[in-house]
Design a protein around this motif. Sequence first.
Motif, mmCIF file in Angstrom:
data_model
loop_
_atom_site.group_PDB
_atom_site.id
_atom_site.type_symbol
_atom_site.label_atom_id
_atom_site.label_comp_id
_atom_site.label_asym_id
_atom_site.label_seq_id
_atom_site.Cartn_x
_atom_site.Cartn_y
_atom_site.Cartn_z
ATOM 1 N N VAL A 147 27.872 16.464 30.285
ATOM 2 C CA VAL A 147 27.045 16.464 31.486
ATOM 3 C C VAL A 147 27.714 15.553 32.503
ATOM 4 C CG1 VAL A 147 24.799 15.915 32.469
ATOM 5 C CG2 VAL A 147 24.952 16.961 30.199
ATOM 6 N N ARG A 148 27.844 16.042 33.719
ATOM 7 C CA ARG A 148 28.547 15.316 34.776
ATOM 8 C C ARG A 148 27.610 15.145 35.965
ATOM 9 N NH1 ARG A 148 33.797 18.392 36.516
ATOM 10 N NH2 ARG A 148 32.206 19.889 37.177
ATOM 11 N N GLN A 149 27.652 13.971 36.568
ATOM 12 C CA GLN A 149 26.884 13.719 37.788
ATOM 13 C C GLN A 149 27.748 12.913 38.748
ATOM 14 O OE1 GLN A 149 23.227 11.236 37.697
ATOM 15 N NE2 GLN A 149 22.225 12.994 38.689
ATOM 16 N N ASP A 150 27.884 13.406 39.944
ATOM 17 C CA ASP A 150 28.710 12.748 40.965
ATOM 18 C C ASP A 150 30.126 12.495 40.460
ATOM 19 O OD1 ASP A 150 26.536 12.692 42.704
ATOM 20 O OD2 ASP A 150 25.860 10.746 41.933
ATOM 21 N N GLY A 151 30.656 13.451 39.685
ATOM 22 C CA GLY A 151 32.027 13.355 39.210
ATOM 23 C C GLY A 151 32.217 12.509 37.974
ATOM 24 N N THR A 152 31.174 11.889 37.469
ATOM 25 C CA THR A 152 31.272 11.018 36.297
ATOM 26 C C THR A 152 30.592 11.665 35.094
ATOM 27 O OG1 THR A 152 31.281 9.036 37.675
ATOM 28 C CG2 THR A 152 30.685 8.753 35.357
ATOM 29 N N ILE A 153 31.281 11.650 33.951
ATOM 30 C CA ILE A 153 30.701 12.167 32.715
ATOM 31 C C ILE A 153 29.676 11.155 32.203
ATOM 32 C CG2 ILE A 153 31.141 12.962 30.371
ATOM 33 C CD1 ILE A 153 32.388 14.731 32.504
ATOM 34 N N THR A 154 28.441 11.625 32.016
ATOM 35 C CA THR A 154 27.369 10.725 31.600
ATOM 36 C C THR A 154 26.938 10.933 30.154
ATOM 37 O OG1 THR A 154 25.647 12.254 32.336
ATOM 38 C CG2 THR A 154 26.480 10.648 33.955
ATOM 39 N N HIS A 155 27.084 12.163 29.634
ATOM 40 C CA HIS A 155 26.632 12.460 28.276
ATOM 41 C C HIS A 155 27.542 13.517 27.648
ATOM 42 C CE1 HIS A 155 22.998 10.804 30.153
ATOM 43 N NE2 HIS A 155 22.607 10.460 28.933
ATOM 44 N N VAL A 156 27.630 13.484 26.329
ATOM 45 C CA VAL A 156 28.309 14.538 25.586
ATOM 46 C C VAL A 156 27.310 15.107 24.576
ATOM 47 C CG1 VAL A 156 29.279 12.876 23.931
ATOM 48 C CG2 VAL A 156 30.292 15.159 24.138
ATOM 49 N N VAL A 157 27.331 16.420 24.423
ATOM 50 C CA VAL A 157 26.447 17.127 23.495
ATOM 51 C C VAL A 157 27.321 17.873 22.495
ATOM 52 C CG1 VAL A 157 24.550 18.773 23.265
ATOM 53 C CG2 VAL A 157 24.818 17.463 25.396
ATOM 54 N N VAL A 158 27.062 17.662 21.211
ATOM 55 C CA VAL A 158 27.822 18.347 20.164
ATOM 56 C C VAL A 158 26.850 18.895 19.128
ATOM 57 C CG1 VAL A 158 29.575 18.154 18.369
ATOM 58 C CG2 VAL A 158 29.825 16.861 20.492
ATOM 59 N N ILE A 159 27.052 20.144 18.736
ATOM 60 C CA ILE A 159 26.291 20.789 17.666
ATOM 61 C C ILE A 159 27.299 21.451 16.722
ATOM 62 C CG2 ILE A 159 24.855 22.777 17.120
ATOM 63 C CD1 ILE A 159 23.145 20.542 17.914
ATOM 64 N N ILE A 160 27.147 21.213 15.410
ATOM 65 C CA ILE A 160 28.045 21.801 14.414
ATOM 66 C C ILE A 160 27.205 22.529 13.377
ATOM 67 C CG2 ILE A 160 29.779 21.355 12.635
ATOM 68 C CD1 ILE A 160 30.693 18.958 14.210
ATOM 69 N N CYS A 161 27.577 23.753 13.071
ATOM 70 C CA CYS A 161 26.899 24.545 12.058
ATOM 71 C C CYS A 161 27.125 23.925 10.681
ATOM 72 C CB CYS A 161 27.429 25.970 12.090
ATOM 73 S SG CYS A 161 26.678 27.070 10.888
ATOM 74 N N HIS A 162 26.056 23.872 9.879
ATOM 75 C CA HIS A 162 26.114 23.160 8.602
ATOM 76 C C HIS A 162 27.068 23.811 7.603
ATOM 77 C CE1 HIS A 162 25.141 20.376 5.613
ATOM 78 N NE2 HIS A 162 23.894 20.699 5.317
ATOM 79 N N VAL A 163 27.347 25.102 7.743
ATOM 80 C CA VAL A 163 28.261 25.741 6.802
ATOM 81 C C VAL A 163 29.686 25.223 6.978
ATOM 82 C CG1 VAL A 163 28.994 27.762 8.151
ATOM 83 C CG2 VAL A 163 28.693 27.959 5.667
ATOM 84 N N ALA A 164 29.967 24.568 8.101
ATOM 85 C CA ALA A 164 31.311 24.034 8.356
ATOM 86 C C ALA A 164 31.509 22.658 7.741
ATOM 87 C CB ALA A 164 31.589 23.971 9.855
ATOM 88 N N THR A 165 30.466 21.845 7.734
ATOM 89 C CA THR A 165 30.621 20.498 7.184
ATOM 90 C C THR A 165 29.249 19.900 6.937
ATOM 91 O OG1 THR A 165 31.799 18.384 7.431
ATOM 92 C CG2 THR A 165 30.674 19.256 9.385
ATOM 93 N N ASP A 166 29.254 18.684 6.396
ATOM 94 C CA ASP A 166 28.019 17.937 6.185
ATOM 95 C C ASP A 166 28.113 16.613 6.924
ATOM 96 O OD1 ASP A 166 29.811 16.460 4.633
ATOM 97 O OD2 ASP A 166 29.015 17.177 2.727
ATOM 98 N N GLY A 167 27.110 15.749 6.729
ATOM 99 C CA GLY A 167 27.095 14.486 7.462
ATOM 100 C C GLY A 167 28.297 13.618 7.187
ATOM 101 N N SER A 168 28.743 13.576 5.931
ATOM 102 C CA SER A 168 29.909 12.752 5.595
ATOM 103 C C SER A 168 31.178 13.321 6.202
ATOM 104 C CB SER A 168 30.048 12.646 4.073
ATOM 105 O OG SER A 168 28.954 11.951 3.520
ATOM 106 N N GLY A 169 31.301 14.638 6.209
ATOM 107 C CA GLY A 169 32.457 15.253 6.863
ATOM 108 C C GLY A 169 32.462 14.984 8.354
#
Length: 465
Positions: A141-163
Amino acid sequence: MVERIVVSFEGDGAGVGGLTWGQQQVWRAMVEVDTSMSMGGVVPVTDGRTLPDFVGELRFLMSRYAALRSRLVFDEPWHATSLDVCHLVRQEIVARGETVLEVHDAGPGEDPAAVADAVHAEWKARKFDYTTEWPIREAVVRQDGTITHVVVIICHVATDGSGLGTMLREMGERDPVTKAPLQPYTAMQPLELVAAQRTTQRQTDTAMRYWEAQLRSIRPRRFPPGFGSGSGSGSRWWRVTWRSTALMLAAERVATALGIDTAPVLLAAYGSAFNTVTGQTAPFATQVIVGNRFRPGLADIVSPMAQNGIVVFDVSGDGVTAQEAIGRARRASMNASKHAYYEPEVRLALIDRIGREHSEPFDLSVFYNDRRVGVIQTQDTLETVPSMDEIRSAMPLTGMVSETPVVFFNEKLMVNIDDAVGTAQITVDFDAHHMPLADLRRLLTAMETFTVDAAASLDQAVASM
């Protein structure tokens, strides 16, 4: 406005093969609950990282971890929705390709955190397209040219919390200037793990002998006949979160006195409370979630590694002290962990066979998951751990954090020990047709009572020595 930046990648581990044992278990759960069981969230960006930095991070993740370059392959369309053929699902891992980093611009009057939360909520609710979509979604998410937040979602079939933890750690270990990895990737990629698991028939055979012995030592039903029936109308599936500082303080005191960690103390408290609430004296039995990363060569694999273990121990009957119950829980937990690495279809066939012998399905829908990170062996002396006065003073702080109906839960009871600082936080998912809400509240209180009483009795024993 949303900008889509194409990010190219290439890496090792390409090919087509089956799913790992851990992936098979996760995929079965995903099909059963009809979600991608996605992990991830929203993180504020406060370190000045720019858009090129996030492009580089996504390229690093996709290139280094073959699990993120995978798509599922279904030989028949119905394989995507059937619980009976999870072992037939395959994965295809590519050597190179492209993905997309989304850039969401927050307007001058918008709250960028709200924009990020909206993206996360939409992604969390929407299943991945397993045959055409990579198992990771990332946006900034960008506001006034500055990145303020990053959002990441990973499907569980790819990895788990430790991975996921491995990915974050290794991303932070890159060269601070070039952003190149300081070390080559040495853990097995998913298809290498699939091949290795094909050569470990002895491991599955040993695990199944243990499982069969445990199953033959318990009754098919986890709940006595009639328990939970007629519990009234209203929501069927619930998630509650409960906190007890007294429970954690007492567990620490007991663990110190016995020279162990707090994990078996809490497991024994669960077993004792379950039998107390359901009115049973039979051996307590629960499935537990075992991470399996303690096994040689598996610590840093980016793929789901957790599988179910089975814990059975006596907590009831005349003369069973809290100390004895805790010792039994500890031994049972260690044996469960030792025998929680196996070919999933073989275990399902075993459970089905023993159920047929009993002329009723075998019910293993009671779970326990101590998901705390880094439970450390307690070495402190009694003088440095919480006193009984401190424990009792904390008891008025105990209480429910939330009680929320949920759309669906595919088991009957799952007690999760959360990673919370300074307190015991327990999140429970349950089916009120089998464990009514009022009895669930009693179970949590009984866990605290068991542990506080155990601390007091051990305190008296030490004082009399």
